[in-house]
Design a protein around this motif. Structure first.
Motif, PDB file in Angstrom:
ATOM      1  N   LEU A  23       0.817  -1.224   0.000  1.00  0.00           N
ATOM      2  CA  LEU A  23       0.000   0.000   0.000  1.00  0.00           C
ATOM      3  C   LEU A  23       0.851   1.275   0.000  1.00  0.00           C
ATOM      4  CD1 LEU A  23      -2.921   1.000   0.007  1.00  0.00           C
ATOM      5  CD2 LEU A  23      -2.872   0.973   2.495  1.00  0.00           C
ATOM      6  N   SER A  24       1.943   1.275   0.785  1.00  0.00           N
ATOM      7  CA  SER A  24       2.799   2.479   0.811  1.00  0.00           C
ATOM      8  C   SER A  24       3.374   2.756  -0.574  1.00  0.00           C
ATOM      9  CB  SER A  24       3.976   2.341   1.767  1.00  0.00           C
ATOM     10  OG  SER A  24       3.714   1.485   2.801  1.00  0.00           O
ATOM     11  N   ILE A  27       0.767   4.437  -2.775  1.00  0.00           N
ATOM     12  CA  ILE A  27       0.638   5.863  -2.464  1.00  0.00           C
ATOM     13  C   ILE A  27       1.820   6.632  -3.052  1.00  0.00           C
ATOM     14  CG2 ILE A  27       0.669   7.563  -0.587  1.00  0.00           C
ATOM     15  CD1 ILE A  27      -0.747   5.460   1.157  1.00  0.00           C
ATOM     16  N   MET A 169       4.547  15.141  -1.516  1.00  0.00           N
ATOM     17  CA  MET A 169       4.428  13.710  -1.799  1.00  0.00           C
ATOM     18  C   MET A 169       5.683  13.132  -2.430  1.00  0.00           C
ATOM     19  SD  MET A 169       0.524  12.802  -2.839  1.00  0.00           S
ATOM     20  CE  MET A 169       0.659  11.024  -2.647  1.00  0.00           C
ATOM     21  N   ALA A 172       7.501  10.614  -0.431  1.00  0.00           N
ATOM     22  CA  ALA A 172       6.832   9.363  -0.051  1.00  0.00           C
ATOM     23  C   ALA A 172       7.718   8.121  -0.148  1.00  0.00           C
ATOM     24  CB  ALA A 172       5.569   9.170  -0.877  1.00  0.00           C
TER      25      ALA A 172
END
Lengths: 244, 101
Positions: A23-24, A27, A169, A172
């Motif tokens: 999931l990371s 993103i 972002m 990230a």
């Protein structure tokens, strides 16, 4: 992909665990893929070509590079050669994962190896225990879906997310790498030395522009991994190996 | 779709897939020398170091932006926070920082 995972008798929970771990990455890929779609459009690629490239190549840095090279009028052969050099580091990553891989069929390994990127590799490599095909397919699928879908979305909407969010972002994936590395660093000083050595080497190679990005990461990783292992071997007088 | 671009994409795909695939075929079931196994076990941590630095320093206009994000991630990870919250936490930290300056 799920069907293959089932056929290979890997438990569905491994697949779910993989989706969760990935999931990371999903993103982190979103803003990069959006920007890729946007740049691809301005380079003159059609929506189909853009999505196709993300589906077939699935490698961020080299996809970006190909756009720049297309703009510069570089030959297709040269673009492919550069792509190879940029992505050769995955050989090292796959070799490392192969050591941790559960005895799944060659076919399922061939399928999940397609999805090995810096990010999916990092997640799988620091995971405790063996890596099953189900787990790898889970991690890869969610990362792949994000990459492909957001490449297309970037092309269609022709705009990226607001600048402030886009800038923030961009941290990230680095934050994810740090989040994966730090818990391992607590386990022992060896991990700290390995990471610090390759970080220093890669910084030197990059700042002095002595190596291109692709080779720089390969060289920094290999030198660090080999030297640290050699030092440990000498210090322990080969004991670690005689015990095995 | 222009065929030239199509061939480029296929070529890029092939040269990207091969390095990912080959180790699984070449070293299948092969017992590598223990020193090589040791080196391969070191690869993940060495790779992470090289993936983080110096790249993270170049994400903003100056290196402080990246350093702030990296520090936030480091602190959160050190506190034992789940990776996903390390990611979201450092994004939030930088968003607040960009909003304030």
């Amino acid at each position: 992909m799920t069907e293959i995972a089932m056929k290979e008798q890997t438990s569905p929970s491994d697949f779910k665990k993989g989706l969760h771990s990935g999931l990371s990455i999903a993103i982190g890929y979103a803003p990069i893929a959006l920007t890729f779609g946007l740049l691809a459009k301005s380079t003159g690629l059609t929506l189909a070509e853009t999505v196709m490239m993300s589906m077939i190549v699935f490698a961020g840095a080299s996809q970006y590079m190909s756009l720049t090279m297309l703009t510069l009028g570089t030959s297709i052969f040269e673009i492919i050669t550069t792509t190879f050099i940029v992505n050769i580091r995955h050989f090292l990553m796959s070799a490392a994962l192969n050591e941790k891989a559960e005895d799944d069929s060659t076919l399922s390994k061939a399928v999940y190896s397609f999805g090995i990127t810096d990010e999916t590799f990092s997640i799988a490599a620091v995971k405790e225990g063996k890596i099953t095909a189900g787990y790898m397919l889970g991690v890869n699928l969610i990362a792949y879906a994000s990459w492909v879908v957001f490449s297309g979305v970037g092309h269609v909407i022709g705009a990226s997310i607001p600048a402030v969010l886009q800038d923030s972002m961009s941290v990230a994936l680095y934050a994810m790498f740090i989040g994966l590395l730090v818990p391992s660093m607590k386990k022992g000083v060896k991990v700290v030395i390995l990471a610090a050595t390759s970080a220093c080497l890669n910084s030197i190679f990059t700042v002095t522009e002595s190596l291109s990005t692709g080779w720089s990461i390969v060289a920094a990783t290999l030198i660090s991994a080999v030297v640290v292992e050699a030092v440990q071997y000498i210090k322990e007088g080969g004991r670690k190996y005689n015990e095995q | 779709m222009s065929s030239e671009i199509m061939w480029m994409i296929i070529g890029m795909g092939v040269v990207t897939y091969l390095p990912r695939l080959l180790p699984f075929l070449l070293f299948k079931g092969a017992e590598l020398p223990s020193f090589v196994q040791g080196v391969l076990q070191n690869v993940p941590y060495a790779t992470l170091g090289a993936l983080i630095f110096p790249g993270v320093l170049f994400i903003g206009e100056d290196i402080w932006f990246g350093l702030l994000g990296a520090s936030a991630a480091f602190i959160l990870a050190y506190l034992g926070v789940n990776v996903i919250f390390v990611v979201l936490g450092s994004i939030a930290c930088l968003a607040v920082y960009s909003y304030l300056i």
